[in-house]
Design an enzyme around this catalytic site. Structure first.
Site, mmCIF file in Angstrom:
data_model
loop_
_atom_site.group_PDB
_atom_site.id
_atom_site.type_symbol
_atom_site.label_atom_id
_atom_site.label_comp_id
_atom_site.label_asym_id
_atom_site.label_seq_id
_atom_site.Cartn_x
_atom_site.Cartn_y
_atom_site.Cartn_z
ATOM 1 N N GLU A 268 0.799 -1.222 0.000
ATOM 2 C CA GLU A 268 0.000 0.000 0.000
ATOM 3 C C GLU A 268 0.834 1.276 0.000
ATOM 4 O O GLU A 268 0.835 2.040 0.975
ATOM 5 C CB GLU A 268 -0.936 0.005 1.216
ATOM 6 C CG GLU A 268 -1.904 -1.162 1.217
ATOM 7 C CD GLU A 268 -2.889 -1.116 2.392
ATOM 8 O OE1 GLU A 268 -2.692 -0.295 3.304
ATOM 9 O OE2 GLU A 268 -3.846 -1.895 2.373
ATOM 10 N N GLU B 121 -5.561 -8.307 0.898
ATOM 11 C CA GLU B 121 -6.112 -7.897 2.198
ATOM 12 C C GLU B 121 -7.585 -7.576 2.015
ATOM 13 O O GLU B 121 -7.969 -6.933 1.032
ATOM 14 C CB GLU B 121 -5.432 -6.642 2.767
ATOM 15 C CG GLU B 121 -4.061 -6.867 3.316
ATOM 16 C CD GLU B 121 -3.482 -5.621 3.990
ATOM 17 O OE1 GLU B 121 -4.269 -4.745 4.426
ATOM 18 O OE2 GLU B 121 -2.252 -5.526 4.076
HETATM 19 O O1 IFM Z 1 -3.421 -2.987 9.328
HETATM 20 C C1 IFM Z 1 -3.427 -2.469 8.034
HETATM 21 C C2 IFM Z 1 -2.335 -3.107 7.198
HETATM 22 O O2 IFM Z 1 -1.075 -2.961 7.770
HETATM 23 C C3 IFM Z 1 -2.312 -2.475 5.822
HETATM 24 N N1 IFM Z 1 -3.619 -2.471 5.232
HETATM 25 C C4 IFM Z 1 -4.725 -1.998 6.008
HETATM 26 C C5 IFM Z 1 -4.743 -2.699 7.360
HETATM 27 C C6 IFM Z 1 -5.931 -2.189 8.200
HETATM 28 O O3 IFM Z 1 -5.838 -0.822 8.389
#
Ligand code: IFM
Length: 494
Positions: free
Chosen positions: A193, A384
């Site tokens: 990200e 994710e």
């Molecule tokens: O916890 C984070 C992760 O490290 C990166 N993506 C979003 C998740 C939730 O905020």
């Protein structure tokens, strides 16, 4: 997994329709995804490992940032985290017990290279060696994220991501990992990200390194874009030909607060360009979305050098789509750069998670569709997806009905995408265990597995038990009344 007999697919009729939009397939099972689909769960080094000073690890920007007064909710930090550094085998046992096929984690750069560059900390690298082997011993394919936000502090002292040298630092570090682990790790993710660590860290100041500077943001963004591709090339140069090299994007389906209103639509396009397109399009050779974001002209004049357009391109084998919500956008001409503002879920009166993010599982479908629409887009993997709620253990159980429903709806949306021919080939709930949620500390819990931070005791939540049942073949049956009565939530105020 123990006590399977009490695992039934419950119908969460009491949940609001947003959990099960009408587009959710009413019944589905693992078989609908095919046998090659990757079913994993994800975590990241800084959020779980702890052991912040053990066995030669150097300090990271998050070790420093969490010491700052007021930086983290309740003054929390991740010096212990979930103690994954010592408990990883027990956690992987749980993952295996649930039937996961894949496990995603990141390496802590400063554990491997305490100064960020130069001499390797053998004991740090040995830890990842053991972790990879422990995955393989449990039939879990390891997916390794090279960089998940924990830059070595020594590199920050040299300018961090605002220094163009960061591109080479990242590439060299990626090769250190690849040379040692590439014989066993088949799936690699270069950056986690980038818009979040660049934006929250350099413009908003709410993440490490805590900068609030437009020039720092633009410099860091450009160097991260270069590092994304150069990191991919560095991996390709040393990994076996069979390795799959990807990278991840945070993303949210963006809609205008006033559909059909030209100003609102244009504001939404600008936010979409910033949140969803910024790092993807340069990788495809399309450059930055400057038509929607003229402020990037400054970036190009100041930081972009001859040949950078080519250097920003890389043929990834997959893109990791990381989605939690959608954003509703309104015009805000008084705000510099974007002239747009996000309308918070609370203001719109829609169901939201503990993070304040609207519950909107269709966003994952919309983003898969959006990324798949690029000519030349690689395969997609949802690396994710999840939701944070406050979970209370009760008599040895954690009845997290809302998370389970969210996951069921989101996975249903992935199936919807596949049925439309979109090449999406994996799903990784965030997160395997509860963990340190950055500036929010430990309160928002995302895990399939509950962690008692006092005792480090783990309890598989009902969502995790359901995931195990699903992976074992149990069908999901979405509550018919919820699906039937659902309608897309109105975007809300303008
Ligand atoms: O916890 C984070 C992760 O490290 C990166 N993506 C979003 C998740 C939730 O905020």
């Amino acid at each position: 997994m123990s006590d399977n007999s009490i695992l039934t697919i419950q119908r969460p009729l009491a949940l609001p329709p947003a959990f099960f939009p009408a587009t959710t397939p009413p019944t589905y099972s693992r078989r609908d995804f095919g046998s090659a689909f990757h079913w994993g769960a994800a975590c990241a080094a800084y959020q779980v490992e702890g052991a912040w000073q053990q066995q030669g690890k150097g300090p990271s920007i998050w070790d420093e940032f969490t010491r700052r007064e007021g930086a983290i909710a309740r003054g929390e930090h991740a010096r212990v985290g979930t103690d994954f550094f010592t408990r990883y085998e027990a956690d992987l046992d749980l993952a295996q017990g649930l039937g996961l096929t894949d496990f995603r984690f990141s390496a802590a750069w400063a554990r491997v290279l305490p100064e960020g560059t130069g001499s390797i900390n053998r004991r740090g690298l040995d830890f990842y060696d053991r972790l990879v082997d422990a995955c393989l011993e449990r039939d879990l394919r390891p997916w390794l994220t090279v960089y998940h936000w924990d830059l070595p502090l020594a590199l920050q002292q040299r300018g961090g991501w605002t220094n163009r040298a960061a591109v080479d630092w990242l590439a060299d570090y990626a090769q250190v990992l690849a040379r040692r682990l590439g014989d066993r790790v088949g799936h690699w993710l270069v950056l986690n990200e980038p818009m979040v660590f660049v934006g929250a860290g350099h413009l908003l100041g709410v993440h490490a390194p805590g900068r609030r500077s437009l020039p720092a943001f633009l410099a860091a963004a450009h160097h991260a874009t270069l590092a994304q591709a150069e990191g991919g090339r560095a991996l390709r140069a040393v990994l076996p030909a069979t390795a799959r090299i990807g990278t991840t994007f945070s993303c949210s389906y963006v809609v205008p607060a006033r559909p059909g209103h030209a100003g609102s639509e244009a504001a939404a396009r600008r936010v979409d360009a910033l949140l969803n397109r910024f790092f993807a399009e340069p990788a495809l050779g399309l450059g930055y979305p400057t038509a929607e974001l003229p402020a990037l002209g400054w970036l190009l004049r100041r930081y972009h050098q001859a040949g950078d357009d080519q250097r920003m391109q890389f043929g990834f084998d997959f893109w990791g789509v990381q989605n939690y919500t959608r954003e509703v956008v309104r015009r805000a001409p008084w705000l510099p750069l974007l002239g747009a503002a996000l309308v918070p879920a609370k203001k719109r009166g829609v169901p939201a998670s503990e993070m304040g993010w609207e519950i909107y599982p269709e966003s994952v479908y919309e983003m898969l569709k959006q990324y798949a629409a690029y000519p030349g887009a690689p395969e997609l993997v949802v690396t994710e997806s999840g939701a944070a709620f406050v979970d209370e253990p009760r008599a040895g159980r954690v009845p997290d009905v809302a998370r389970r429903a969210y996951l069921q709806a989101a996975i249903g949306q992935v199936l919807r995408a596949r049925r439309e021919g979109i090449r999406v080939n994996g799903y990784f709930p965030w997160s395997f265990t509860d963990n340190f949620e950055w500036a929010e500390g430990y309160r928002p819990r995302f895990g399939l597995v509950h962690v008692d931070y006092e005792t480090q005791e783990r309890i598989i939540k009902d969502s995790g038990r359901w995931y195990g049942e699903f992976l074992a073949g149990a069908p999901v049956e979405v509550a018919p009344s919820a699906a039937a009565s659902a309608s897309a939530a109105a975007p809300g105020s303008s």
